[in-house]
Design an enzyme around this catalytic site. Structure first.
Site, PDB file in Angstrom:
ATOM      1  N   TYR A 118      52.283  20.835  90.275  1.00 28.31           N
ATOM      2  CA  TYR A 118      52.466  21.243  91.666  1.00 28.31           C
ATOM      3  C   TYR A 118      51.612  22.483  91.901  1.00 28.31           C
ATOM      4  CZ  TYR A 118      54.948  21.520  96.118  1.00 28.31           C
ATOM      5  OH  TYR A 118      55.256  21.551  97.447  1.00 28.31           O
ATOM      6  N   LYS A 173      61.966  -8.183  94.011  1.00 24.17           N
ATOM      7  CA  LYS A 173      60.517  -8.375  93.897  1.00 24.17           C
ATOM      8  C   LYS A 173      59.887  -7.188  93.177  1.00 24.17           C
ATOM      9  CE  LYS A 173      57.598 -11.502  95.560  1.00 24.17           C
ATOM     10  NZ  LYS A 173      57.866 -12.935  95.699  1.00 24.17           N
ATOM     11  N   ASP A 241      54.797 -15.585 100.085  1.00 24.42           N
ATOM     12  CA  ASP A 241      55.409 -16.853 100.473  1.00 24.42           C
ATOM     13  C   ASP A 241      54.351 -17.914 100.728  1.00 24.42           C
ATOM     14  OD1 ASP A 241      58.056 -15.785 100.488  1.00 24.42           O
ATOM     15  OD2 ASP A 241      57.578 -14.799 102.370  1.00 24.42           O
TER      16      ASP A 241
END
Length: 471
Positions: A118, A173, A241
């Site tokens: 950081y 998924k 799909d």
């Protein structure tokens, strides 16, 4: 048994039963017999404890439905000396508090680590990306992270259930991406009403992700979303799909054709279902050189003479059904070599399959209930496949999408081309050796760990050949 006709006990409907049994000989045997008599399948018997002359036993039982679990409990409770104390649904237990968590890749042990991870050290890395934007793929999570995007309008066989209810599927998924390909993925479930809202939101989110996996978006909006995002973004966009199903179906078809002794170029294929998966499957079959494809919806064959076609079906009408066959799906199946079902349950009969060519190939992929059950046609079909895990030859997208994204990331791909998809299908088909290939094994299992590396290698090679890589 009250389960759906043709259904089988499965882990998807498994329960852990805590039962109390009288501490007497034969009690456990009566318990197991009762479960078997109503169609339950005992998966395991855990250790027992003895309390005041009774036994407490944990039994894991697979059932065929939620109602079937209740029936099993009632059968056990009806036995003398046996009581069901609790029945825990194992699937719901697995989803408790979600399936994902964020894990750090580095350790923060001291102030030096903090100064590099950081402020102030991180500013140097930010400036490096400003100077060379491509470095974001190497210096952040972007290079290995996929957004799994849905609006929840076409989830599994459940339909339009909304973004919140779609979350468990998207989490699953993401779990598969990580488990099989080492790809970090995160569910992005959008509360939107129009395809253009999905497009706008994903474009704004894209700087964080190295790839977009579109999931469970209803057609025809799914086509619009994918087309717009592929044009707008320089990262891989993949509607699973559509293309995942198409890739695995092609792989299974390549091996099935070998079994029945037919060439791909000579096959006549009938596709029932003109949604996202049906259109993509038609495209990949044509790209792979399949002889003739006839696409059908519930109104029958798709051809230019129909006036009720949307944009996607107009493409099918122009590019498939070269002989312009008109009629029902049963008419189209007569004499066909292959049937690919991407529609709904019970839409095909044994008589329909009987009219097909000798040793027909039948992929009844509607999920969870196929167009026709394999048990009804095993004596007349050369090869049968479904989308289910409780029958041989599951057409499972997990064989495709992890390796496709792994290969795309490895190659630094900016797109996923048709050649990359065909290369993935070829690699999946090749994962079944000639010695193992048979009517009950035309596609690898989901847990065949050789598949993802092979797919990734083939996809990366195809990406470089197609010159869609950033390096």
């Amino acid at each position: 048994m009250t389960a759906t006709a043709g259904s089988r006990p499965t882990a998807a409907y498994s329960a852990t039963l805590e039962v109390e049994l009288a501490h007497q000989p034969g009690t456990l045997g009566r318990l197991c017999t009762a479960i078997g008599d109503v169609g339950g399948n005992i998966q395991s018997l855990d250790g027992f404890t003895i309390t005041q002359g009774a036994l407490r036993q944990h039994i894991v039982v697979d059932a065929a439905s939620e109602q079937h679990i209740i029936q099993i409990c009632e059968a056990v409770n009806g036995l003398e000396g046996i009581t069901v104390i609790a029945a825990l649904d194992r699937t719901f237990e697995l989803h408790d508090r979600g399936k994902l968590e964020t894990v750090s890749r580095i350790s923060l042990r001291n102030a030096d680590d903090l100064s590099m991870a950081y402020t102030p050290g991180v500013a140097r890395v930010c400036r490096a990306i400003v100077d060379d934007p491509e470095r974001v793929h190497d210096l952040t999570i972007k290079g290995n992270t996929v957004a799994i995007v849905t609006d929840g309008t076409a989830v599994l066989g459940l339909g339009d259930i909304g973004p919140a209810a779609a979350m468990p599927v998207m989490e699953g998924k993401a779990l598969l991406f990580k488990e099989f390909a080492g790809v970090d993925a995160f569910p992005i479930c959008l509360d939107v009403t129009k395809p253009e809202e999905i497009v706008e939101t994903v474009i704004r989110l894209a700087p964080t992700f190295g790839g977009i996996n579109l999931e469970d978006i209803a057609a025809p909006g799914a086509f619009e979303v994918e087309e717009a995002l592929r044009a707008a973004l320089d990262i891989p966009v993949f509607h699973d799909d559509q293309h995942g199903t198409a890739v695995v179906a092609l792989a299974a078809l390549e091996n099935s054709a070998r079994i029945v002794g037919k060439e791909l170029a000579n096959l006549q294929c009938v596709i029932l279902g003109a949604g996202a998966a049906g259109v993509a499957t038609a495209k990949i079959l044509l790209g792979a050189g399949i002889g003739n494809v006839i696409a059908c919806d519930r109104k029958g064959t798709i051809h230019p003479g129909r006036a009720d076609l949307n944009h996607a079906k107009e493409w099918l009408a122009a590019n498939t059904n070269t002989e312009r066959v008109a009629g029902t799906v049963a008419d189209a199946m007569a004499g066909a070599d292959v049937f690919l079902g991407l529609s709904g349950p019970g839409l095909v009969t044994r008589d329909d399959v009987a009219t097909m060519a000798e040793r027909p190939i039948v992929f009844a992929m509607a999920n969870p209930d196929p167009e026709i059950l394999p048990d009804d046609i095993t004596d007349i079909a050369g090869v049968v496949a479904t989308g289910r895990s409780d029958y041989p030859n599951q057409i499972n997208n997990v064989l495709a999408f992890p390796g496709i994204f792994r290969g795309a990331f490895d190659a630094g791909a900016t797109d996923i081309t048709e050649n990359m998809k065909i290369a993935a299908a070829d690699a999946i088909a090749a994962a079944v050796s000639s010695d193992d290939l048979c009517p009950e094994l035309v596609i690898p299992t989901a847990f065949d760990r050789s598949v993802v590396p092979a797919v990734a290698k083939a996809v990366a090679k195809a990406a470089r050949t197609d010159q869609v890589t950033r390096r």
